[in-house]
Design a protein around this motif. Structure first.
Motif, PDB file in Angstrom:
ATOM      1  N   LYS A 153       3.897  15.152 -10.487  1.00 16.08           N
ATOM      2  CA  LYS A 153       4.332  15.367 -11.865  1.00 16.08           C
ATOM      3  C   LYS A 153       3.262  16.090 -12.671  1.00 16.08           C
ATOM      4  CE  LYS A 153       5.559  12.874 -16.030  1.00 16.08           C
ATOM      5  NZ  LYS A 153       5.527  11.569 -16.673  1.00 16.08           N
ATOM      6  N   ASN A 154       2.000  15.707 -12.455  1.00 14.30           N
ATOM      7  CA  ASN A 154       0.890  16.309 -13.194  1.00 14.30           C
ATOM      8  C   ASN A 154       0.347  17.573 -12.531  1.00 14.30           C
ATOM      9  OD1 ASN A 154       1.038  14.203 -15.028  1.00 14.30           O
ATOM     10  ND2 ASN A 154      -0.474  12.973 -13.940  1.00 14.30           N
ATOM     11  N   GLN A 155       0.924  17.984 -11.412  1.00 16.24           N
ATOM     12  CA  GLN A 155       0.459  19.146 -10.644  1.00 16.24           C
ATOM     13  C   GLN A 155      -1.015  19.006 -10.264  1.00 16.24           C
ATOM     14  OE1 GLN A 155       2.487  21.587  -9.497  1.00 16.24           O
ATOM     15  NE2 GLN A 155       4.127  20.360 -10.353  1.00 16.24           N
ATOM     16  N   ASP A 156      -1.378  17.814  -9.796  1.00 17.96           N
ATOM     17  CA  ASP A 156      -2.750  17.516  -9.390  1.00 17.96           C
ATOM     18  C   ASP A 156      -2.773  17.407  -7.862  1.00 17.96           C
ATOM     19  OD1 ASP A 156      -5.356  16.728  -9.176  1.00 17.96           O
ATOM     20  OD2 ASP A 156      -5.097  14.782 -10.151  1.00 17.96           O
ATOM     21  N   ASP A 157      -3.324  18.427  -7.213  1.00 22.35           N
ATOM     22  CA  ASP A 157      -3.325  18.468  -5.748  1.00 22.35           C
ATOM     23  C   ASP A 157      -4.125  17.324  -5.134  1.00 22.35           C
ATOM     24  OD1 ASP A 157      -1.782  20.717  -5.737  1.00 22.35           O
ATOM     25  OD2 ASP A 157      -3.485  22.099  -5.644  1.00 22.35           O
ATOM     26  N   THR A 216      -1.867  10.520   1.844  1.00 27.64           N
ATOM     27  CA  THR A 216      -2.708   9.866   2.853  1.00 27.64           C
ATOM     28  C   THR A 216      -2.538   8.351   2.800  1.00 27.64           C
ATOM     29  OG1 THR A 216      -4.313  11.657   2.633  1.00 27.64           O
ATOM     30  CG2 THR A 216      -5.061   9.638   3.712  1.00 27.64           C
ATOM     31  N   GLY A 217      -2.497   7.804   1.594  1.00 29.45           N
ATOM     32  CA  GLY A 217      -2.278   6.361   1.436  1.00 29.45           C
ATOM     33  C   GLY A 217      -0.912   5.929   1.929  1.00 29.45           C
ATOM     34  N   CYS A 218       0.103   6.780   1.735  1.00 35.08           N
ATOM     35  CA  CYS A 218       1.446   6.468   2.246  1.00 35.08           C
ATOM     36  C   CYS A 218       1.430   6.394   3.768  1.00 35.08           C
ATOM     37  CB  CYS A 218       2.449   7.511   1.781  1.00 35.08           C
ATOM     38  SG  CYS A 218       2.925   7.370   0.070  1.00 35.08           S
ATOM     39  N   ILE A 219       0.706   7.298   4.404  1.00 34.35           N
ATOM     40  CA  ILE A 219       0.613   7.282   5.868  1.00 34.35           C
ATOM     41  C   ILE A 219      -0.076   6.007   6.341  1.00 34.35           C
ATOM     42  CG2 ILE A 219      -0.447   8.444   7.850  1.00 34.35           C
ATOM     43  CD1 ILE A 219       0.025  11.088   6.299  1.00 34.35           C
ATOM     44  N   VAL A 220      -1.148   5.615   5.653  1.00 32.20           N
ATOM     45  CA  VAL A 220      -1.855   4.382   6.012  1.00 32.20           C
ATOM     46  C   VAL A 220      -0.945   3.168   5.830  1.00 32.20           C
ATOM     47  CG1 VAL A 220      -3.767   2.870   5.349  1.00 32.20           C
ATOM     48  CG2 VAL A 220      -4.145   5.314   5.568  1.00 32.20           C
ATOM     49  N   GLY A 221      -0.224   3.126   4.714  1.00 34.17           N
ATOM     50  CA  GLY A 221       0.701   2.016   4.469  1.00 34.17           C
ATOM     51  C   GLY A 221       1.804   1.947   5.498  1.00 34.17           C
ATOM     52  N   VAL A 268       0.839  -1.204   0.000  1.00 36.54           N
ATOM     53  CA  VAL A 268       0.000   0.000   0.000  1.00 36.54           C
ATOM     54  C   VAL A 268       0.872   1.252   0.000  1.00 36.54           C
ATOM     55  CG1 VAL A 268      -1.619   1.337   1.439  1.00 36.54           C
ATOM     56  CG2 VAL A 268      -1.997  -1.097   1.069  1.00 36.54           C
ATOM     57  N   PHE A 269       1.935   1.232   0.801  1.00 35.40           N
ATOM     58  CA  PHE A 269       2.843   2.377   0.857  1.00 35.40           C
ATOM     59  C   PHE A 269       3.490   2.636  -0.503  1.00 35.40           C
ATOM     60  CE2 PHE A 269       7.059   4.206   1.521  1.00 35.40           C
ATOM     61  CZ  PHE A 269       6.734   5.345   2.230  1.00 35.40           C
ATOM     62  N   ALA A 270       3.986   1.572  -1.141  1.00 37.52           N
ATOM     63  CA  ALA A 270       4.659   1.735  -2.435  1.00 37.52           C
ATOM     64  C   ALA A 270       3.691   2.232  -3.507  1.00 37.52           C
ATOM     65  CB  ALA A 270       5.294   0.415  -2.860  1.00 37.52           C
ATOM     66  N   PHE A 271       2.490   1.664  -3.550  1.00 42.63           N
ATOM     67  CA  PHE A 271       1.507   2.074  -4.551  1.00 42.63           C
ATOM     68  C   PHE A 271       1.132   3.540  -4.381  1.00 42.63           C
ATOM     69  CE2 PHE A 271      -2.999   2.740  -5.593  1.00 42.63           C
ATOM     70  CZ  PHE A 271      -2.946   2.512  -6.960  1.00 42.63           C
ATOM     71  N   ASN A 272       0.891   3.953  -3.159  1.00 40.55           N
ATOM     72  CA  ASN A 272       0.473   5.332  -2.912  1.00 40.55           C
ATOM     73  C   ASN A 272       1.625   6.322  -3.055  1.00 40.55           C
ATOM     74  OD1 ASN A 272      -2.410   5.292  -2.342  1.00 40.55           O
ATOM     75  ND2 ASN A 272      -1.807   3.869  -0.744  1.00 40.55           N
ATOM     76  N   LEU A 273       2.856   5.873  -2.828  1.00 41.47           N
ATOM     77  CA  LEU A 273       3.996   6.740  -3.097  1.00 41.47           C
ATOM     78  C   LEU A 273       4.073   7.053  -4.590  1.00 41.47           C
ATOM     79  CD1 LEU A 273       6.501   8.168  -1.977  1.00 41.47           C
ATOM     80  CD2 LEU A 273       7.771   6.065  -2.420  1.00 41.47           C
ATOM     81  N   LEU A 274       3.874   6.014  -5.409  1.00 43.34           N
ATOM     82  CA  LEU A 274       3.857   6.245  -6.859  1.00 43.34           C
ATOM     83  C   LEU A 274       2.700   7.149  -7.263  1.00 43.34           C
ATOM     84  CD1 LEU A 274       4.768   2.688  -8.153  1.00 43.34           C
ATOM     85  CD2 LEU A 274       6.233   4.700  -8.066  1.00 43.34           C
ATOM     86  N   LYS A 275       1.566   6.976  -6.602  1.00 40.74           N
ATOM     87  CA  LYS A 275       0.409   7.821  -6.893  1.00 40.74           C
ATOM     88  C   LYS A 275       0.685   9.280  -6.531  1.00 40.74           C
ATOM     89  CE  LYS A 275      -4.561   7.796  -6.066  1.00 40.74           C
ATOM     90  NZ  LYS A 275      -5.645   7.112  -5.356  1.00 40.74           N
ATOM     91  N   ALA A 276       1.338   9.510  -5.394  1.00 36.22           N
ATOM     92  CA  ALA A 276       1.665  10.872  -4.985  1.00 36.22           C
ATOM     93  C   ALA A 276       2.677  11.506  -5.939  1.00 36.22           C
ATOM     94  CB  ALA A 276       2.216  10.874  -3.560  1.00 36.22           C
ATOM     95  N   LEU A 277       3.656  10.719  -6.367  1.00 35.58           N
ATOM     96  CA  LEU A 277       4.648  11.242  -7.301  1.00 35.58           C
ATOM     97  C   LEU A 277       4.030  11.551  -8.668  1.00 35.58           C
ATOM     98  CD1 LEU A 277       7.698   9.003  -6.404  1.00 35.58           C
ATOM     99  CD2 LEU A 277       7.327  11.392  -5.824  1.00 35.58           C
TER     100      LEU A 277
END
Length: 118
Positions: free
Chosen positions: A87-91, A99-104, A74-83
């Motif tokens: 990259k896309n400047q999507d807040d 939030t997903g990284c914190i949960v992971g 979960v941490f790895a997936f959400n880290l990629l999602k945050a990055l």
């Protein structure tokens, strides 16, 4: 209105499926390593209570190992999602990823915290 078809839909689907199988494989190996290390320490079960407690402790370690392995994924997936959101400047995507990284991270540390306090 034209409909544009993707040429490589099969290869994209196969790539996603192979990523899912790799994640499941890593989680299974992590779980088995945690369970085997507990089973290798052979305490001397002299009574029925010790046998029951041994089984409960093995189940607890197995459950904590599964939660920890899923937490890493979960941490790895959400880290990629945050990055990707950065990259896309999507807040919104960045917030969901963080939030997903914190949960992971909490799921991963759950095993360590339970071992310290239990």
């Amino acid at each position: 209105m034209k409909v544009i078809k993707e040429k490589n839909t099969k290869s994209v689907t196969k790539h996603r499926i192979s990523k899912a199988w790799i994640s499941i494989y890593v989680a299974a190996i992590t779980t088995l390593c945690g369970a085997v290390s507990v089973m290798a320490a052979d305490p001397d079960p002299t009574s029925a209570i010790n046998q029951i407690l041994e089984k409960v402790n093995t189940a607890k370690v197995l459950l904590c190992s599964v939660v920890g392995a899923v937490g890493i994924l979960v941490f790895a997936f959400n880290l990629l999602k945050a990055l990707k959101g950065y990259k896309n400047q999507d807040d919104r995507q960045m917030d969901q990823g963080i939030t997903g990284c914190i949960v992971g991270f909490i799921m991963t540390v759950f095993d360590i915290v339970l071992a310290i306090f239990a």
